[in-house]
Scaffold this active site. Structure first.
Site, PDB file in Angstrom:
ATOM      1  N   ASN A  86       0.838  -1.195   0.000  1.00  0.00           N
ATOM      2  CA  ASN A  86       0.000   0.000   0.000  1.00  0.00           C
ATOM      3  C   ASN A  86       0.878   1.252   0.000  1.00  0.00           C
ATOM      4  O   ASN A  86       2.097   1.176   0.102  1.00  0.00           O
ATOM      5  CB  ASN A  86      -0.953  -0.029   1.201  1.00  0.00           C
ATOM      6  CG  ASN A  86      -2.271   0.641   0.904  1.00  0.00           C
ATOM      7  OD1 ASN A  86      -2.335   1.634   0.195  1.00  0.00           O
ATOM      8  ND2 ASN A  86      -3.335   0.095   1.466  1.00  0.00           N
ATOM      9  N   HIS A 116      23.383   0.635  13.304  1.00  0.00           N
ATOM     10  CA  HIS A 116      24.672   1.279  13.559  1.00  0.00           C
ATOM     11  C   HIS A 116      25.263   0.713  14.844  1.00  0.00           C
ATOM     12  O   HIS A 116      24.533   0.258  15.733  1.00  0.00           O
ATOM     13  CB  HIS A 116      24.493   2.800  13.674  1.00  0.00           C
ATOM     14  CG  HIS A 116      23.857   3.392  12.471  1.00  0.00           C
ATOM     15  ND1 HIS A 116      24.549   3.638  11.307  1.00  0.00           N
ATOM     16  CD2 HIS A 116      22.581   3.766  12.222  1.00  0.00           C
ATOM     17  CE1 HIS A 116      23.728   4.140  10.407  1.00  0.00           C
ATOM     18  NE2 HIS A 116      22.532   4.229  10.939  1.00  0.00           N
ATOM     19  N   ALA A 172      -1.082  -3.228  13.174  1.00  0.00           N
ATOM     20  CA  ALA A 172      -0.838  -1.829  12.804  1.00  0.00           C
ATOM     21  C   ALA A 172      -0.033  -1.153  13.906  1.00  0.00           C
ATOM     22  O   ALA A 172      -0.300  -1.329  15.089  1.00  0.00           O
ATOM     23  CB  ALA A 172      -2.165  -1.100  12.589  1.00  0.00           C
TER      24      ALA A 172
END
Length: 176
Positions: A86, A116, A172
Site C-alpha cells: 500500500n 549502527h 498496525a
C-alpha cells in the site's frame, strides 16, 4: 559494483561506510528510476512495468506497489508473486528485503535493514580519501524476510534482521 569493498561489506552484513561514493551512485540511480515512476499515473501499468523491473527484483510484474514509496537502492528488494504494498512504504534496503508470495502490506510501513554500532566512537569515523562527507557513517545492514501469506498492518516498522513467518499478522503500528 560488486567489486567495491564497501558494497561487498554492506551485502555481507559487515560494518561499512554508508557514505562511501558507491552508495551515492546507487541511491541516485534508484531516485532517478523512482522519479520516472512518479511521473506516470498509477493506472499506466504497461508504462510503469519496465521501470519497476529496472528498480526492483523478483516477480514485480505479478505484484502491486502503490505510490508514493521510497527506496534507498531498490535493487535489494525481491518480490514474490501477488505481493501488495500500500501507499507510503519506505524501504531502506542496504541488505536484501525479501517478500514471499501473497504478502499484504498496509500503508506507511517501514522496512529498515540498516543499523549502527552501539558505541558512539564506532558510529562516526574520520573521512577517508575519496569520501563525499567529512566523516564516515558506520552501518551494518541485516536482511528482512517476509514469508508467504503474511500481512503487515499500517504503520508497522520492520527492523534489521527480522523474519516474519508464513501466514503471520503484524498489527498496525507494531515495531518488529
Amino acid at each position: 559494483m560488486s567489486d567495491d569493498p564497501a558494497y561487498r561489506a554492506m551485502i555481507a552484513g559487515e560494518p561499512h561506510n554508508a557514505a562511501a561514493p558507491i552508495f551515492d551512485k546507487l541511491r541516485w540511480l534508484a531516485e532517478d528510476r523512482r522519479r520516472a515512476l512518479d511521473a506516470l499515473p498509477e493506472t499506466y501499468l504497461d508504462a510503469r512495468a519496465p521501470l519497476l523491473r529496472a528498480l526492483f527484483s523478483g516477480n514485480i510484474d505479478q505484484s502491486l506497489i502503490l505510490p508514493p514509496f521510497y527506496c534507498e537502492y531498490g535493487r535489494h528488494i525481491r518480490f514474490g508473486s501477488g505481493v501488495f504494498i500500500n501507499t507510503g512504504a519506505t524501504f531502506l534496503d542496504g541488505a536484501f528485503i525479501t517478500f514471499g508470495d501473497r504478502v499484504a502490506v498496509g500503508p506507511n510501513v517501514q522496512f529498515i535493514t540498516a543499523n549502527h554500532p552501539a558505541r558512539p566512537e564506532d558510529r562516526i569515523r574520520p573521512a577517508a580519501p575519496g569520501d563525499t562527507l567529512p566523516f564516515q557513517i558506520i552501518t551494518l545492514a541485516l536482511p528482512i524476510t517476509i514469508a508467504d501469506n503474511a500481512w503487515i498492518g499500517a504503520g508497522a516498522i520492520i527492523l534489521p534482521g527480522v523474519t516474519i513467518g508464513e501466514g503471520a499478522v503484524v498489527g498496525a503500528g507494531a515495531v518488529v
